[in-house]
Design an enzyme around this catalytic site. Structure first.
Site, PDB file in Angstrom:
ATOM      1  N   LYS A 206       0.711  -1.251   0.150  1.00  0.00           N
ATOM      2  CA  LYS A 206      -0.010   0.067   0.057  1.00  0.00           C
ATOM      3  C   LYS A 206       1.115   1.225   0.056  1.00  0.00           C
ATOM      4  O   LYS A 206       1.612   1.658   1.016  1.00  0.00           O
ATOM      5  CB  LYS A 206      -0.844   0.029   1.174  1.00  0.00           C
ATOM      6  CG  LYS A 206      -1.912   1.193   1.151  1.00  0.00           C
ATOM      7  CD  LYS A 206      -2.672   1.554   2.543  1.00  0.00           C
ATOM      8  CE  LYS A 206      -1.766   2.397   3.415  1.00  0.00           C
ATOM      9  NZ  LYS A 206      -1.751   3.998   2.638  1.00  0.00           N
ATOM     10  N   SER A 259       5.448   6.776  10.344  1.00  0.00           N
ATOM     11  CA  SER A 259       5.785   7.810  11.330  1.00  0.00           C
ATOM     12  C   SER A 259       5.798   6.748  12.991  1.00  0.00           C
ATOM     13  O   SER A 259       5.297   5.582  12.771  1.00  0.00           O
ATOM     14  CB  SER A 259       4.521   8.744  11.811  1.00  0.00           C
ATOM     15  OG  SER A 259       3.391   8.075  12.080  1.00  0.00           O
ATOM     16  N   THR A 260       6.416   7.338  13.733  1.00  0.00           N
ATOM     17  CA  THR A 260       6.739   6.551  14.948  1.00  0.00           C
ATOM     18  C   THR A 260       5.404   6.022  15.823  1.00  0.00           C
ATOM     19  O   THR A 260       5.247   5.321  16.184  1.00  0.00           O
ATOM     20  CB  THR A 260       7.507   7.204  16.061  1.00  0.00           C
ATOM     21  OG1 THR A 260       8.764   7.315  15.552  1.00  0.00           O
ATOM     22  CG2 THR A 260       7.699   6.607  17.207  1.00  0.00           C
ATOM     23  N   VAL A 262       2.243   5.589  14.259  1.00  0.00           N
ATOM     24  CA  VAL A 262       1.690   4.567  13.567  1.00  0.00           C
ATOM     25  C   VAL A 262       2.397   3.314  13.606  1.00  0.00           C
ATOM     26  O   VAL A 262       1.660   2.421  13.940  1.00  0.00           O
ATOM     27  CB  VAL A 262       1.384   4.745  11.870  1.00  0.00           C
ATOM     28  CG1 VAL A 262       0.962   3.841  11.319  1.00  0.00           C
ATOM     29  CG2 VAL A 262       0.873   6.128  11.816  1.00  0.00           C
ATOM     30  N   GLY A 263       3.779   3.429  13.551  1.00  0.00           N
ATOM     31  CA  GLY A 263       4.533   2.347  14.255  1.00  0.00           C
ATOM     32  C   GLY A 263       4.279   1.651  15.247  1.00  0.00           C
ATOM     33  O   GLY A 263       4.206   0.592  15.475  1.00  0.00           O
ATOM     34  N   GLU A 280      10.482   1.057  10.188  1.00  0.00           N
ATOM     35  CA  GLU A 280      11.396   2.075  10.000  1.00  0.00           C
ATOM     36  C   GLU A 280      10.581   3.368  10.280  1.00  0.00           C
ATOM     37  O   GLU A 280       9.965   3.720   9.488  1.00  0.00           O
ATOM     38  CB  GLU A 280      12.187   1.998   8.391  1.00  0.00           C
ATOM     39  CG  GLU A 280      13.476   2.661   8.272  1.00  0.00           C
ATOM     40  CD  GLU A 280      13.275   3.771   7.819  1.00  0.00           C
ATOM     41  OE1 GLU A 280      13.180   4.851   8.830  1.00  0.00           O
ATOM     42  OE2 GLU A 280      13.164   4.343   6.755  1.00  0.00           O
ATOM     43  N   CYS A 314      13.447  10.710   6.887  1.00  0.00           N
ATOM     44  CA  CYS A 314      13.280  10.220   8.060  1.00  0.00           C
ATOM     45  C   CYS A 314      14.745  10.241   8.839  1.00  0.00           C
ATOM     46  O   CYS A 314      14.876  10.733   9.934  1.00  0.00           O
ATOM     47  CB  CYS A 314      13.047   9.011   8.147  1.00  0.00           C
ATOM     48  SG  CYS A 314      13.486   7.859   7.022  1.00  0.00           S
ATOM     49  N   GLU A 411      10.269  15.169  16.180  1.00  0.00           N
ATOM     50  CA  GLU A 411      10.667  15.301  14.558  1.00  0.00           C
ATOM     51  C   GLU A 411       9.653  16.281  13.775  1.00  0.00           C
ATOM     52  O   GLU A 411       8.421  16.093  13.935  1.00  0.00           O
ATOM     53  CB  GLU A 411      10.336  13.799  13.973  1.00  0.00           C
ATOM     54  CG  GLU A 411      10.494  13.701  12.646  1.00  0.00           C
ATOM     55  CD  GLU A 411      10.484  12.205  12.027  1.00  0.00           C
ATOM     56  OE1 GLU A 411       9.619  11.980  12.227  1.00  0.00           O
ATOM     57  OE2 GLU A 411      11.294  11.840  10.958  1.00  0.00           O
TER      58      GLU A 411
END
Lengths: 500, 299
Positions: A206, A259-260, A262-263, A280, A314, A411
């Site tokens: 996706k 993004s962190t 969503v990670g 990542e 990133c 960030e």
């Protein structure tokens, strides 16, 4: 020169802080990249089982060009039913033809993809710039050549996996769900798909909802190259579509870049399942400039570290740490260098900094600019011309900041640099590591031993010395702490796609 | 002014310099900005002949070309200067009377400089007396490479004194200096010792001017400007033969030093065959067609 002649010369501005004037006398005329031959359809369907198919609910969403806010095309919104169809197609291909062909044949397909990307390189570059806002100079010279390089690199591994993992019979995982971000759309696709195919997996990918165009162009290429149906499936949509992939029971592995925030969501929904995953995530890279560094080249490195791709990187070097003695000089040079950056139309060959990728991100970066000022930092922006329409932000630097400022901690993912100073190497290293992230850092010094001494104490997956933002398919990439889990690229990238 | 310690070396990263040059070379100069650049480059040329076989007749021809580069287009700018050996300065001066084209002369026992300083100073004084507006001197590369930086400094200062009113261009002969760090150091010595211009090469040593070397020298000029507020000129010489190269150099100047240097008072090209290539490109821009080189006079 004769004396009469020198009189009419504007000899010099007299203030000692006089800035150099980069604007007048000779300006570059617009040099637009010819983009007529890059074909864009009015709307794009989903690519499942080797065919373009309409989304089950018939819903499409618009994609805009961030440089002029005009609608370029529409993408299909994949729902749970569509994702399920894609995963089934991938499973069928994995258990069928794709597992039966030899590793050498698998490699040949990947080589063919790489060559076809090179053949269509200019078209891909144009579309990448149109859909995402990055300057054509970068999509042409960096993104697309790297895309081909990653496919070439992993194509070579396909029939040599036992050399990568001696004493082991490397086996593919099965169906891989891959979710990629909007900052390097096609390059992130390559980072995901190339190692997955080389190791014999099949994929459901996706792309990000704001930048799906090149992924669908890639789907056309996959069709043209004759890859067996279902090996690569591309579903478009926003976060919900991503969640459907993550939560699908028949997916064996999730590879996510983004993004962190969503990670962390993905990690928690994968807890308790046997799905493998690599994440990542974000970063807040520091650049340590020592007094003995080659200063003019370091300034150039800083420009590449933070203003490359509008700072949507990133691993961007968003924190500059300069040794005290040279701080003023570096800042003065940076400011003069900022004045020469050309901000504007991504499709102009002279553009250095393009458009912010989306309205949402534009607002986020602007919020951070306001926040920086509220926090008491001194803001400096180049006074370059910026188009009236579109999402443009002037390259920015903040001085007079401290480690506790949010603009130093968080960030921003935009063309915003913070500048701090340090006195000793220990102080510099401590400031470098004092962040929740650990993706990439840089060090500038003329002294080789210092590179190793300082570099070995930096907590990040990547360390660049006397350069920044260099990528190569043979080199692993990934982070510590909140910057993610697992490695992509190089031999390490293969490990993420085979059974333990 | 405080003088830096020339025994200290300013680090230069060659890879970084080459990358910067490559990035600047990716600038796409089109249409109006190209024509403007071509005319600008033409006006910055030190039209040069430095052969043992140079004769008064050849120098006269050279001066005519300098005054009227392409008679079919009388509105084109003239070149900045004509550059000849000292013995021919008088002829050039006479030919260029009443124009604002300068006469430049290589002196100080060009191109090697391997004679006693007193002879080099005599050489300089002779050229100035003959009417040279600009002197292009060579530094003692042997002394420089031997670490005798004070000697090099003092010699430049002495030549500057001998120049009187004439402007001094100091040729570093970068092709003999081995490293970019040495180029930087020689630039700093020359500027502090009184150079009005720093110049890459004699044209008699290969490699002559290169873009990385020029960039390092432009950055030295910028640092000197930051420190002293004084603008020093730059002259790459030798090996620049095409209009395309010339435009690339102008981009280097524009993005390193800015608009104030984009004129013949602060930037020159030392070249002999560049003029015709620029003319050919200007004619192409104006008429849409390339002319054969046969249509441009070879002097």
């Amino acid at each position: 020169m004769s004396n009469t002649e020198t009189k009419d010369v504007p000899y010099k501005p007299t203030s000692p802080n006089s800035k150099l004037d980069f604007a007048s006398v000779w300006e570059y005329a617009p040099a637009p990249q010819d983009s007529d031959f890059a074909e864009v359809k009015e709307k794009y369907d989903l690519f499942i089982d080797g065919k373009f198919v309409k989304p089950s609910k018939g819903r499409y969403f618009k994609s805009t060009n961030p440089a002029n806010e005009e609608v370029i095309t529409e993408f299909a919104e994949a729902t749970q039913k569509d994702v399920d169809k894609a995963v089934k197609a991938a499973r069928k291909a994995f258990e069928g033809e794709w597992s039966r062909i030899s590793a050498k044949e698998r490699g040949k397909y990947i080589y063919r993809i790489a060559r076809m990307i090179q053949e269509r390189a200019r078209e891909f570059a144009i579309l990448e710039s149109m859909d995402g806002g990055k300057p054509i100079r970068e999509s042409r010279d960096v993104d697309i050549p790297l895309v081909a390089a990653y496919f070439f690199y992993y194509a070579g591994w396909a029939d040599k996996l036992e050399y990568a993992f001696p004493g082991k019979q490397p086996e593919p995982l099965g169906v891989c769900g891959q979710i990629i971000p909007w900052n390097f759309p096609l390059l992130m696709l390559a980072w995901k798909i190339a190692p997955a195919l080389a190791t014999g997996n099949t994929v459901v990918l996706k792309p990000a909802e704001t930048t799906s165009l090149t992924a669908l162009k890639f789907a056309e290429l996959v069709k043209d190259c004759g890859l067996p149906d279902g090996v690569v499936n591309i579903v478009t949509g926003a976060g919900q579509t991503g969640a459907e992939i993550v939560n699908h029971k028949d997916v064996d592995k999730i590879a996510f870049t983004g993004s962190t925030k969503v990670g962390k969501l993905i990690q928690s929904s994968l807890a308790g399942t046997d799905k493998k995953y690599t994440l990542e995530l974000g970063g807040k890279g520091a650049m340590l400039i020592f007094e003995d560094a080659p200063i003019d080249q370091a300034v150039e490195g800083i420009i590449n570290a933070i203003y490359f791709n509008q700072g949507h990187v990133c691993c961007a070097g968003s924190r500059l740490l300069v040794q005290e003695g040279i701080a003023d000089k570096v800042i003065q040079k940076l400011k003069d260098r900022l004045a020469t950056l050309i901000v504007g139309d991504p499709l102009d060959k002279n553009t250095d900094v393009g458009a912010i990728n989306s309205k949402e991100q534009f607002e986020t970066v602007n919020k951070y600019l306001e926040l920086g000022v509220e926090e008491g930092a001194d803001i400096y922006q180049c006074d370059c011309k910026v188009p009236d329409n579109g999402y443009f932000i002037r390259p920015t630097l903040f001085t007079n900041v401290s480690q506790s400022n949010r603009i130093v901690q968080e960030e921003i993912f935009g063309p915003v640099l913070t500048v701090q100073t340090f006195r000793t190497a220990e102080e510099g290293i401590e400031k470098t590591n004092n962040t929740p992230y650990g993706l990439a850092n840089g060090v500038w010094t003329d002294k080789g031993s210092k590179i190793f001494k300082v570099g070995s104490k930096m907590r990040s997956g990547v360390i660049w010395a006397n350069t920044y933002n260099k990528f190569d398919p043979t080199s692993p990439f990934g982070g510590y702490k909140e910057s993610g889990v697992g490695r992509e690229g190089g031999m390490h990238g293969l490990a993420a796609y085979i059974k333990n | 002014m405080t003088y830096p310690d020339f025994n200290q070396t300013i680090p230069i990263d060659e890879i970084g310099v080459n990358e910067r040059v490559a990035r600047l070379n990716s600038r796409s100069i089109k249409k109006g900005s190209k024509v403007q650049a071509l005319k600008l480059a033409l006006s910055m040329i030190d039209h040069t002949t430095l052969e043992g076989s140079d004769s008064p007749g050849k120098v006269r021809q050279l001066c005519k070309k300098a005054k009227q580069p392409y008679p079919a287009m009388p509105d084109l700018p003239t070149v900045a200067a004509v550059c000849v050996y000292p013995r021919l300065v008088g002829i050039a001066k006479q030919e260029l009377k009443g124009t604002d084209i300068n006469v430049a002369s290589v002196a100080t026992s060009f191109p090697s400089g391997q004679v006693p300083l007193s002879n080099r100073l005599d050489d300089t004084r002779f050229a100035v007396e003959e009417g040279a507006d600009e002197i292009d001197m060579v530094i003692s590369r042997g002394a420089f490479l031997n670490g005798e930086f004070s000697l090099v400094f003092d010699e430049i200062a002495a030549v500057k004194e001998a120049c009187g009113e004439a402007h001094l261009k100091v040729i570093l002969e970068t092709g003999e200096l081995q490293t970019l760090e040495n180029v930087r150091k020689a630039s700093d010595i020359a500027m502090h010792a009184g150079a009005d211009f720093i110049k890459t090469s004699t044209g008699k040593v290969s490699p002559a001017a290169t873009q990385p070397v020029t960039l390092v020298m432009l950055e030295a000029i910028r640092d000197y400007y930051y420190k002293t507020d004084k603008m020093i000129g730059m002259k790459p010489a030798g090996g620049i033969r095409t209009a395309k190269q010339a435009i690339q150099y102008l981009v280097l100047v524009k993005e390193t030093l800015g608009a104030a240097w984009l004129n013949k008072h602060y930037f020159r090209f030392g070249a002999s065959s560049l003029t015709n290539d620029i003319l050919m490109q200007i004619v192409k821009q104006e008429t849409g067609q390339y002319q054969s080189l046969n249509y441009f006079s070879n002097d």
